[in-house]
Write a protein that holds these residues in place. Structure first.
Motif, PDB file in Angstrom:
ATOM      1  N   ILE A  82       0.558  -1.086  -0.188  1.00 60.57           N
ATOM      2  CA  ILE A  82       0.409   0.422  -0.371  1.00 60.57           C
ATOM      3  C   ILE A  82       0.847   1.302  -0.015  1.00 60.57           C
ATOM      4  N   ILE A  83       0.485   1.937  -0.735  1.00 61.28           N
ATOM      5  CA  ILE A  83       1.409   3.897  -1.074  1.00 61.28           C
ATOM      6  C   ILE A  83       0.429   4.301  -0.844  1.00 61.28           C
ATOM      7  N   PHE A  84      -0.001   5.600   0.587  1.00 62.29           N
ATOM      8  CA  PHE A  84      -0.958   6.866   0.483  1.00 62.29           C
ATOM      9  C   PHE A  84       0.098   7.463   0.261  1.00 62.29           C
ATOM     10  N   ALA A  85       0.186   8.307  -0.738  1.00 60.52           N
ATOM     11  CA  ALA A  85       1.226   9.425  -1.576  1.00 60.52           C
ATOM     12  C   ALA A  85       0.282  10.873  -1.270  1.00 60.52           C
ATOM     13  N   ASN A  86       0.293  10.789   1.183  1.00 65.51           N
ATOM     14  CA  ASN A  86      -0.499  11.873   1.229  1.00 65.51           C
ATOM     15  C   ASN A  86       0.141  13.242   1.763  1.00 65.51           C
ATOM     16  N   ALA A  87       1.583  13.493   1.520  1.00 64.17           N
ATOM     17  CA  ALA A  87       2.422  14.518   1.812  1.00 64.17           C
ATOM     18  C   ALA A  87       1.856  15.482   0.355  1.00 64.17           C
ATOM     19  N   GLY A  88       1.106  16.658   1.524  1.00 61.83           N
ATOM     20  CA  GLY A  88       1.164  18.123   0.715  1.00 61.83           C
ATOM     21  C   GLY A  88       1.063  19.259   1.179  1.00 61.83           C
ATOM     22  N   LEU A  89       0.720  20.158   0.596  1.00 67.41           N
ATOM     23  CA  LEU A  89       0.682  21.993   1.080  1.00 67.41           C
ATOM     24  C   LEU A  89      -0.046  22.366  -0.020  1.00 67.41           C
ATOM     25  N   GLY A  90      -0.872  23.156   1.321  1.00 69.83           N
ATOM     26  CA  GLY A  90      -1.810  23.760   0.610  1.00 69.83           C
ATOM     27  C   GLY A  90      -1.814  25.784   1.160  1.00 69.83           C
ATOM     28  N   GLU A  91      -2.017  26.483  -0.029  1.00 63.41           N
ATOM     29  CA  GLU A  91      -1.470  28.106   0.646  1.00 63.41           C
ATOM     30  C   GLU A  91      -2.238  28.735  -0.075  1.00 63.41           C
ATOM     31  N   PHE A  92      -2.933  30.038   0.247  1.00 63.83           N
ATOM     32  CA  PHE A  92      -3.786  30.757  -0.733  1.00 63.83           C
ATOM     33  C   PHE A  92      -2.718  31.799  -1.255  1.00 63.83           C
ATOM     34  N   VAL A 176      -7.779   8.124  -5.652  1.00 64.89           N
ATOM     35  CA  VAL A 176      -7.473   8.881  -5.602  1.00 64.89           C
ATOM     36  C   VAL A 176      -8.129   9.058  -4.487  1.00 64.89           C
ATOM     37  N   LEU A 177      -8.460  10.079  -3.297  1.00 67.12           N
ATOM     38  CA  LEU A 177      -9.065  10.185  -1.916  1.00 67.12           C
ATOM     39  C   LEU A 177      -9.184  11.519  -2.030  1.00 67.12           C
ATOM     40  N   SER A 178     -10.011  12.655  -1.905  1.00 68.19           N
ATOM     41  CA  SER A 178     -10.117  13.736  -2.407  1.00 68.19           C
ATOM     42  C   SER A 178     -10.987  15.074  -1.395  1.00 68.19           C
ATOM     43  N   PRO A 179     -10.446  14.909   0.432  1.00 67.53           N
ATOM     44  CA  PRO A 179     -11.286  15.157   1.295  1.00 67.53           C
ATOM     45  C   PRO A 179     -12.035  16.894   0.756  1.00 67.53           C
ATOM     46  N   GLY A 180     -13.004  17.007   2.147  1.00 68.82           N
ATOM     47  CA  GLY A 180     -13.431  18.170   2.353  1.00 68.82           C
ATOM     48  C   GLY A 180     -13.110  19.041   2.822  1.00 68.82           C
ATOM     49  N   PRO A 181     -12.822  20.697   3.578  1.00 68.41           N
ATOM     50  CA  PRO A 181     -12.481  21.029   4.913  1.00 68.41           C
ATOM     51  C   PRO A 181     -12.636  19.956   5.753  1.00 68.41           C
ATOM     52  N   ILE A 182     -11.074  19.796   5.948  1.00 65.18           N
ATOM     53  CA  ILE A 182     -10.593  18.703   7.239  1.00 65.18           C
ATOM     54  C   ILE A 182     -10.266  18.962   8.256  1.00 65.18           C
ATOM     55  N   GLU A 183     -10.723  19.164  10.148  1.00 71.15           N
ATOM     56  CA  GLU A 183      -9.665  19.888  11.088  1.00 71.15           C
ATOM     57  C   GLU A 183      -8.572  19.243  11.071  1.00 71.15           C
ATOM     58  N   THR A 184      -7.481  19.793  10.544  1.00 70.54           N
ATOM     59  CA  THR A 184      -6.499  19.736  10.444  1.00 70.54           C
ATOM     60  C   THR A 184      -5.772  20.453  11.134  1.00 70.54           C
ATOM     61  N   PRO A 185      -3.846  20.529  10.685  1.00 70.61           N
ATOM     62  CA  PRO A 185      -3.075  21.675  11.541  1.00 70.61           C
ATOM     63  C   PRO A 185      -3.574  22.096   9.727  1.00 70.61           C
ATOM     64  N   LEU A 186      -2.661  22.035   9.493  1.00 72.86           N
ATOM     65  CA  LEU A 186      -2.533  22.989   7.580  1.00 72.86           C
ATOM     66  C   LEU A 186      -4.011  23.681   7.308  1.00 72.86           C
ATOM     67  N   VAL A 187      -5.152  22.850   7.775  1.00 74.64           N
ATOM     68  CA  VAL A 187      -6.148  23.406   7.139  1.00 74.64           C
ATOM     69  C   VAL A 187      -6.267  25.028   8.723  1.00 74.64           C
ATOM     70  N   ALA A 188      -5.815  24.370   9.675  1.00 80.64           N
ATOM     71  CA  ALA A 188      -5.330  25.707  11.233  1.00 80.64           C
ATOM     72  C   ALA A 188      -4.724  27.250  10.553  1.00 80.64           C
ATOM     73  N   ALA A 189      -3.570  26.279   9.824  1.00 77.12           N
ATOM     74  CA  ALA A 189      -3.131  26.921   9.524  1.00 77.12           C
ATOM     75  C   ALA A 189      -3.681  28.040   8.159  1.00 77.12           C
ATOM     76  N   GLN A 190      -4.315  27.781   7.833  1.00 81.23           N
ATOM     77  CA  GLN A 190      -4.858  29.309   7.235  1.00 81.23           C
ATOM     78  C   GLN A 190      -5.754  30.035   7.266  1.00 81.23           C
ATOM     79  N   PRO A 191      -6.070  31.380   7.065  1.00 81.54           N
ATOM     80  CA  PRO A 191      -6.755  32.514   7.111  1.00 81.54           C
ATOM     81  C   PRO A 191      -8.116  31.922   7.520  1.00 81.54           C
ATOM     82  N   GLN A 192      -8.719  32.111   8.464  1.00 83.66           N
ATOM     83  CA  GLN A 192     -10.093  31.491   9.096  1.00 83.66           C
ATOM     84  C   GLN A 192     -11.305  31.674   8.530  1.00 83.66           C
ATOM     85  N   ASP A 193     -10.948  32.883   8.046  1.00 86.59           N
ATOM     86  CA  ASP A 193     -12.119  33.718   7.598  1.00 86.59           C
ATOM     87  C   ASP A 193     -12.559  32.823   6.121  1.00 86.59           C
TER      88      ASP A 193
END
Length: 242
Positions: A82-92, A176-193
């Protein structure tokens, strides 16, 4: 017996959020799991939190030498199921504010990193293995100032379309596993508005939890999905569907 009894899994970006939740679940289901992370301290803490049947390998998926070192370590346990290529980054960044640095940062990790995570694993992958790529609802929804991230995840969707056909003779399933907004540290680091606006469009009326995505990853990793390949599975509370 667990659903992944005796399996070997590799999860990139396994030190927090969805990756960590998935690693914990895979171990509970009988797998031996290798996780990666860029920061040694967080990696060590995650390995300790998971507790057993896990190894941590420090590295950045955008650095090909780090991926080579990862798979040299994985060889100690034999082959990969099994490979789950999960590493990723999101920025606005709005269109007018996108820089070359922003573009390269997103695409080097999300696209280049995913491609070579899978390519370099091919010699170790068992026939019949499961490859799971981390997508996002952003690939099919237009979100202001999030277009570079969304485009990187749209590329992930097309990787799976091509690889499903390329690897079919080895019975390797790619999804492909495609989440919507999930309560993660990555999301918490984005502009909350911005996150609040996205969350307001979710039909289920809430953010998702990492464990909810991990359960979907388990489905795609296990024999429960033995006739599932080439799909994009949305774990998004309905956001992409309406």
């Amino acid at each position: 017996m667990g659903k992944l009894q005796g399996k070997v899994a590799v999860i990139t970006g396994g030190t927090a959020g969805i990756g960590l939740a998935t690693a914990r679940l895979f171990v509970r289901e009988g797998a031996y799991v290798f996780i990666t992370g860029r920061r040694q301290k967080e990696l060590d803490e995650s390995v300790k939190a998971i507790g057993s049947n896990v190894s941590g390998v420090q590295g950045d998926v955008a650095e090909l030498a780090d991926l080579d070192r990862l798979y040299e370590t994985v060889k100690s346990k034999g082959r990969i199921d099994i490979i789950f290529a999960n590493a990723g980054l999101g920025e606005f960044a709005s269109l007018e504010d996108v820089t070359e640095e922003h573009f390269d940062k997103i695409f080097n990790i999300n696209v280049k990193g995913t491609l070579f995570t899978v390519q370099k694993a091919l010699p170790l992958l068992n026939d019949g293995a499961s490859v799971i790529l981390a997508g996002s609802v952003a690939s099919v929804k237009g979100t202001p100032a999030f277009s570079v991230y969304g485009a990187s995840k749209a590329a992930i969707r097309n990787f799976v379309r091509g690889w499903t056909v390329e690897l079919k003779d080895r019975r390797i399933r790619c999804n492909v596993l495609s989440p919507g907004p999930i309560e993660t540290p990555l999301v918490a680091a984005q502009p909350q508005d911005a996150i609040a606006k996205i969350a307001s469009t979710i039909p289920m009326g809430r953010m998702g939890e990492p464990d909810e995505v991990a359960k979907a990853a388990l489905f795609l990793a296990s024999d429960d999905s033995s006739f599932v390949t080439g799909v994009e599975l949305f774990i998004d509370g309905g956001r992409a569907q309406i």
